[in-house]
Scaffold this motif. Structure first.
Motif: not given
Ligand SMILES: Cc1cc2nc3c(=O)[nH]c(=O)nc-3n(C[C@H](O)[C@H](O)[C@H](O)COP(=O)(O)O)c2cc1C
Length: 330
Positions: A3-7, A13
Motif C-alpha cells: 500500500r502506498d501511504d507516502s502522502h 504511515q
C-alpha cells in the motif's frame, strides 16, 4: 503491491491495515490501547477516561507514561513488527473544564495523534503542533469539515450514519464525496466499519483509513461490563436506536440497554443540545454507563476475545476482498 501511504503524515504511515481504533468513553483504557497498537493499528482513548480523585496526580500523565513504556518495550522485542502510534481524544466542549490541563499533559508527552471532537479550536491544534503531533477532527457533515480545516486541523474523521456513540446521519457515500471535492488531506471514515470488506469500501470511497469503535467493546481488554460485551455479540443493526435523549447530541445506542433502563426505544423524546455536559459534575452518567452506545456494524461480532483477533480477522478479510475485486479489473 504494498500500500502506498507516502502522502500521509508519518504518524499514519506503515500501519498493518489502514485503521484507527476509535476512542470510546469509559471503555478505552491503556490495556486496550496498547493491544490495538501492538496489533498494528492506531489505538486511542479519550483523555477524559483518565479520572483521578481530587488532589491526586493526573491519571492522564500516568497513562501516557505507561502506554509509551509498554510500546517501547514491544518495539525493542519486535523490531520487525513495531507497534502503531497511539492517539488521544480531546472533547473540545465548553463543559470540559480539564481541557487546558490535558492539552499541556499531552504536549509534554509528545502525543503523536490528537483526535478532537465536539468543537474545532485553533489553540488545540496549536498545542498538538507544538510537539509535532497531528490533529484529526471529528465531523458529521461538510460544513463542519471545512471549519475544522480552516481552524488548522490536519485531517478529518468523517462520522457517517450507523456509527456508534455520537453519530452523523449522512450516508458515507455522500459525505466522502463532498469532502473529497475540496480536501485531499488525511480522512478517516467512521460508521459501522467492522469488517475488512467495509474497510476496503471506505478506501474505495476515498478515505485513507477506516475508524472502528464498537467491535472493540466486545474485547477482553475493554473496560465494559460483561453484560455490555455480551449484548454487542448478541445484537445486530436492527438492535440499534438513534436518539438525542441521553446526551443532547444524536447518537446510536443498544436498544436492549434502553429497554433494561425501563424506556421504550421506539418512543424516545428528543433532547436539546444545551443538555450536553462533559464536566465532572454531570448528573446523568446514565448515558454510556447504563445506556450503552454502539454502531450498526456489530452483526459481524460473534464472540468476546482479544482485541488483536479483530485486527487479524479484518486484515484477512481486507486482503481477500481486495484480491477478489482486483481480479475483476486485471
Ligand atoms: C460507547 C461509545 C463511546 C464513544 N465515546 C467517544 C468519545 O469519548 N469520543 C469520541 O470522539 N468518540 C466517541 N465515540 C465514537 C467513536 O469514536 C466512533 O466514532 C464510532 O465508534 C465509530 O463507529 P462504530 O462504533 O460503528 O465503529 C464513542 C462510541 C461508542 C460506541
Amino acid at each position: 503491491m504494498p500500500r502506498d501511504d507516502s502522502h500521509l503524515p508519518k504518524a499514519l504511515q506503515g500501519l498493518r491495515i489502514p485503521l484507527i481504533a476509535s476512542p470510546l468513553f469509559i471503555i478505552s483504557v491503556p490495556e486496550l490501547v496498547i493491544a490495538q497498537c501492538k496489533a498494528g493499528i492506531v489505538g486511542s482513548f479519550p483523555a477524559l477516561n483518565a479520572r483521578e480523585a481530587e488532589g491526586e496526580h493526573p491519571l492522564l500523565d500516568t497513562w501516557l507514561t505507561q502506554i509509551r513504556e509498554e510500546l517501547d518495550r514491544h518495539n525493542q522485542a519486535n523490531p520487525d513488527r513495531p507497534a502503531a502510534p497511539y492517539a488521544v481524544n480531546q472533547i473540545v466542549h465548553r463543559s470540559n473544564g480539564r481541557l487546558d490541563r490535558d492539552l499541556e499533559i499531552c504536549a509534554k508527552h509528545d502525543v503523536p495523534i490528537w483526535i478532537t471532537s465536539l468543537g474545532a479550536r485553533v489553540e488545540v491544534n496549536e498545542a498538538a503542533h507544538s510537539c509535532g503531533g497531528i490533529v484529526l477532527h471529528d465531523v458529521i457533515n461538510n460544513t463542519f469539515a471545512r471549519k475544522a480545516i480552516e481552524k488548522g486541523a490536519d485531517g478529518l474523521v468523517a462520522v457517517a450514519a450507523g456509527a456508534g456513540g455520537h453519530a452523523g446521519a449522512q450516508s458515507p457515500f455522500a459525505l466522502m464525496r463532498e469532502i473529497r471535492e475540496w480536501f485531499d488531506g488525511p480522512v478517516a471514515l467512521s460508521g459501522a466499519i467492522a469488517t475488512g470488506e467495509s474497510l476496503l469500501a471506505a478506501r474505495a470511497l476515498g478515505a485513507d483509513l477506516g475508524y472502528t469503535g464498537s467491535p472493540f467493546i466486545a474485547t477482553d481488554e475493554a473496560n465494559a461490563d460483561q453484560g455490555y460485551k455480551d449484548m454487542i455479540v448478541g445484537s445486530g443493526a436492527e438492535d440499534i436506536v438513534y436518539s438525542s435523549l441521553f446526551t443532547g447530541v444524536w447518537g446510536n445506542y443498544l436498544k436492549g440497554s434502553v429497554e433494561a433502563a425501563g424506556m421504550d426505544p421506539q418512543n424516545l423524546p428528543t433532547a436539546d443540545a444545551s443538555s450536553m455536559n462533559f464536566g465532572q459534575d454531570r448528573e446523568k452518567p446514565k448515558a454510556w454507563k447504563t445506556i450503552w452506545g454502539s454502531g450498526q456494524g456489530i452483526g459481524a461480532i460473534k464472540s468476546v476475545g482479544p482485541a488483536g483477533d479483530i485486527v487479524d480477522r479484518m486484515e484477512a478479510e481486507y486482503l481477500a476482498a481486495g484480491q477478489k475485486l482486483a481480479a475483476e479489473f486485471a
